[in-house]
Design a protein around this motif. Structure first.
Motif, PDB file in Angstrom:
ATOM      1  N   THR A 111       1.936 -10.121   9.243  1.00  0.00           N
ATOM      2  CA  THR A 111       2.235  -8.858   8.568  1.00  0.00           C
ATOM      3  C   THR A 111       2.377  -9.082   7.061  1.00  0.00           C
ATOM      4  O   THR A 111       2.781 -10.167   6.620  1.00  0.00           O
ATOM      5  CB  THR A 111       3.563  -8.252   9.089  1.00  0.00           C
ATOM      6  N   VAL A 112       2.043  -8.060   6.315  1.00  0.00           N
ATOM      7  CA  VAL A 112       2.169  -8.134   4.855  1.00  0.00           C
ATOM      8  C   VAL A 112       3.632  -8.282   4.462  1.00  0.00           C
ATOM      9  O   VAL A 112       3.968  -8.967   3.489  1.00  0.00           O
ATOM     10  CB  VAL A 112       1.524  -6.892   4.201  1.00  0.00           C
ATOM     11  N   PHE A 113       4.517  -7.672   5.252  1.00  0.00           N
ATOM     12  CA  PHE A 113       5.951  -7.762   4.971  1.00  0.00           C
ATOM     13  C   PHE A 113       6.399  -9.226   4.956  1.00  0.00           C
ATOM     14  O   PHE A 113       7.079  -9.677   4.026  1.00  0.00           O
ATOM     15  CB  PHE A 113       6.738  -6.970   6.028  1.00  0.00           C
ATOM     16  N   THR A 114       6.025  -9.972   6.003  1.00  0.00           N
ATOM     17  CA  THR A 114       6.423 -11.383   6.067  1.00  0.00           C
ATOM     18  C   THR A 114       5.782 -12.174   4.930  1.00  0.00           C
ATOM     19  O   THR A 114       6.413 -13.060   4.346  1.00  0.00           O
ATOM     20  CB  THR A 114       6.046 -11.983   7.439  1.00  0.00           C
ATOM     21  N   GLY A 115       4.541 -11.836   4.614  1.00  0.00           N
ATOM     22  CA  GLY A 115       3.872 -12.503   3.488  1.00  0.00           C
ATOM     23  C   GLY A 115       4.641 -12.290   2.198  1.00  0.00           C
ATOM     24  O   GLY A 115       4.851 -13.229   1.412  1.00  0.00           O
ATOM     25  N   ALA A 116       5.083 -11.036   1.980  1.00  0.00           N
ATOM     26  CA  ALA A 116       5.841 -10.727   0.755  1.00  0.00           C
ATOM     27  C   ALA A 116       7.183 -11.443   0.748  1.00  0.00           C
ATOM     28  O   ALA A 116       7.620 -11.964  -0.288  1.00  0.00           O
ATOM     29  CB  ALA A 116       6.029  -9.216   0.650  1.00  0.00           C
ATOM     30  N   LEU A 174      -8.875   5.593  13.650  1.00  0.00           N
ATOM     31  CA  LEU A 174      -9.341   6.226  12.410  1.00  0.00           C
ATOM     32  C   LEU A 174      -8.353   6.053  11.249  1.00  0.00           C
ATOM     33  O   LEU A 174      -8.731   6.140  10.080  1.00  0.00           O
ATOM     34  CB  LEU A 174      -9.622   7.716  12.640  1.00  0.00           C
ATOM     35  N   LEU A 175      -7.094   5.808  11.588  1.00  0.00           N
ATOM     36  CA  LEU A 175      -6.086   5.614  10.531  1.00  0.00           C
ATOM     37  C   LEU A 175      -6.215   4.244   9.864  1.00  0.00           C
ATOM     38  O   LEU A 175      -5.750   4.047   8.736  1.00  0.00           O
ATOM     39  CB  LEU A 175      -4.676   5.717  11.122  1.00  0.00           C
ATOM     40  N   VAL A 176      -6.842   3.306  10.573  1.00  0.00           N
ATOM     41  CA  VAL A 176      -6.785   1.908  10.139  1.00  0.00           C
ATOM     42  C   VAL A 176      -7.488   1.646   8.796  1.00  0.00           C
ATOM     43  O   VAL A 176      -6.903   0.998   7.918  1.00  0.00           O
ATOM     44  CB  VAL A 176      -7.317   0.975  11.250  1.00  0.00           C
ATOM     45  N   PRO A 177      -8.711   2.153   8.591  1.00  0.00           N
ATOM     46  CA  PRO A 177      -9.332   1.898   7.283  1.00  0.00           C
ATOM     47  C   PRO A 177      -8.482   2.414   6.126  1.00  0.00           C
ATOM     48  O   PRO A 177      -8.375   1.767   5.081  1.00  0.00           O
ATOM     49  CB  PRO A 177     -10.669   2.652   7.366  1.00  0.00           C
ATOM     50  N   LEU A 223       2.603  -2.201   9.528  1.00  0.00           N
ATOM     51  CA  LEU A 223       3.791  -1.557   8.947  1.00  0.00           C
ATOM     52  C   LEU A 223       5.101  -2.182   9.415  1.00  0.00           C
ATOM     53  O   LEU A 223       6.167  -1.577   9.240  1.00  0.00           O
ATOM     54  CB  LEU A 223       3.779  -0.058   9.242  1.00  0.00           C
ATOM     55  N   PHE A 224       5.032  -3.359  10.031  1.00  0.00           N
ATOM     56  CA  PHE A 224       6.257  -4.057  10.415  1.00  0.00           C
ATOM     57  C   PHE A 224       7.087  -4.289   9.150  1.00  0.00           C
ATOM     58  O   PHE A 224       6.536  -4.622   8.109  1.00  0.00           O
ATOM     59  CB  PHE A 224       5.877  -5.404  11.054  1.00  0.00           C
ATOM     60  N   THR A 273       6.350  -1.149  15.051  1.00  0.00           N
ATOM     61  CA  THR A 273       5.799  -2.315  15.761  1.00  0.00           C
ATOM     62  C   THR A 273       4.480  -1.953  16.449  1.00  0.00           C
ATOM     63  O   THR A 273       3.990  -2.711  17.273  1.00  0.00           O
ATOM     64  CB  THR A 273       6.801  -2.852  16.804  1.00  0.00           C
ATOM     65  N   LEU A 274       3.906  -0.811  16.073  1.00  0.00           N
ATOM     66  CA  LEU A 274       2.568  -0.483  16.582  1.00  0.00           C
ATOM     67  C   LEU A 274       1.538  -1.345  15.852  1.00  0.00           C
ATOM     68  O   LEU A 274       1.657  -1.589  14.652  1.00  0.00           O
ATOM     69  CB  LEU A 274       2.240   0.993  16.330  1.00  0.00           C
ATOM     70  N   ASN A 275       0.509  -1.782  16.601  1.00  0.00           N
ATOM     71  CA  ASN A 275      -0.544  -2.578  15.965  1.00  0.00           C
ATOM     72  C   ASN A 275      -1.587  -1.670  15.332  1.00  0.00           C
ATOM     73  O   ASN A 275      -1.747  -0.514  15.720  1.00  0.00           O
ATOM     74  CB  ASN A 275      -1.194  -3.498  17.000  1.00  0.00           C
TER      75      ASN A 275
END
Lengths: 299, 55
Positions: free
Chosen positions: A75-80, A263-266, A120-121, A125-127
């Motif tokens: 997740t981007v959160f953990t990266g940040a 469809l939300l993913v892009p 969005l974690f 927790t949805l993928n």
């Protein structure tokens, strides 16, 4: 999951840095950031067999990308969060920003398989997945079946796409680029390596991840389609069948986890990518000032 | 120019030998062996070739 794409994207990220960051972002940082998610999560996905007993995840996709599990590593959160800890420890903006960009590249690329990542974690927790190819790590199949499925599906196209991006920016692999853009950002690291290795070896070390990505692409594809003799549905095949349809290959069960509409993913990926580069660009100068203050204090 | 050709040759040797071996011994296909293979061949290959080349 993605295979060679993760090796190629490191060079692609470095070759397409914002102008003010060129020659200043650590290649080691991007490399470490891109590899961290799988360093942390993947060892248990395939597991190990000792004395006939397999030790590993009973539901690989949940362990690797889900919650509860190690999905938070993708997740981007953990990266940040890890980038912030790196900054607190080293006060090195080139390393910190490189780490964040590499980490984000990994987490965002992995939305392509049928499991995806929790973008969005910790808020959800949805993928997030576009289901381009089937996530193929299974308890029984291990690494070989995973490789065969990936290199028989649009995963192969993904690797070729990232390879194309790097080759379109071929200067990133040259000695001149390494000397002018890569070494200055990690001067101490390369100088330390240079005390034991000649320049020829240092340059090979810089190119080594690209080399490995290219070789694994060729070797796994050759093995899966020229050497392997799998039995699928009771029929022995000469090589695993190619299937470049969406969420292929057809012969691989599609693992998945609860996810947001495709469809939300892009949109989500584009917004997060813009946010990561936006925040990195916004913090770049203040981090530089803080780095100089830290250097002066240390001197 | 000669140095570039020599260098490209060793990268080619590294790639061909790594793919050729690892396609039959897949345990070699990992992120430790792969990069080390390249560095070893490109760095040590020319010296090894010079040792065995007839003078």
């Amino acid at each position: 999951m993605s295979w060679g794409a993760h090796q190629f994207e490191i060079y692609a990220v470095h070759a397409h840095l914002p102008r003010k960051m060129r020659g200043r972002v650590s290649f080691f940082g991007i490399w470490l950031g891109d590899f961290t998610p799988d360093f942390l999560a993947k060892f248990w996905v395939y597991g190990v067999t000792i004395g006939g007993t397999r030790y590993g995840a009973s539901v690989p996709e949940r362990w690797h990308r889900g919650w509860p599990g190690m999905g938070l590593t993708h997740t981007v959160f953990t990266g940040a969060l890890l980038a912030a800890l790196l900054w607190a420890w080293r006060r090195d903006r080139g390393l910190t920003v490189g780490y964040l960009l590499g980490y984000a590249a990994h987490a965002l690329t992995d939305v392509n398989d049928s499991v995806g990542t929790m973008l969005l974690f910790p808020f959800s927790t949805l993928n997030w997945t576009v289901r381009t190819w089937a996530y193929a790590a299974t308890v029984g199949g291990g690494k070989y079946l995973d490789a065969a499925a990936y290199y028989s599906s649009l995963g192969l196209v993904m690797d070729l796409f990232w390879l194309g991006v790097v080759l379109a920016s071929w200067r990133v692999l040259t000695r001149d680029y390494w000397r002018r853009q890569v070494v200055p950002a990690d001067a101490r690291g390369w100088a330390a390596l240079g005390r034991v290795l000649p320049e020829r070896a240092l340059l090979a070390l810089y190119r080594a991840t690209f080399f490995y990505g290219l070789c694994r692409l060729v070797a796994w594809t050759a093995w899966a389609h020229l050497l392997a003799r799998p039995v699928i549905g009771g029929v022995r095949h000469r090589g695993y069948p190619f299937d470049l349809s969406w969420t292929g290959p057809w012969w691989m069960p599609q693992a998945t986890l609860p996810h947001v509409p495709v469809l939300l993913v892009p949109v989500g990926v584009a917004v997060l990518l813009a946010a990561v580069y936006g925040v990195a660009g916004w913090l770049w100068e203040p981090m530089g000032a803080a780095e100089r203050r830290a250097d002066r204090a240390a001197a | 120019m000669e140095a570039k050709i020599d260098s490209a040759l060793w990268y080619g040797v590294a790639g061909a030998s790594y793919v050729g071996l690892s396609v039959h011994h897949k345990f070699l296909l990992n992120w430790v062996v792969g990069p080390l293979w390249l560095v070893a061949v490109v760095w040590l290959g020319p010296a090894a070739a010079a040792l065995v080349r007839p003078r």
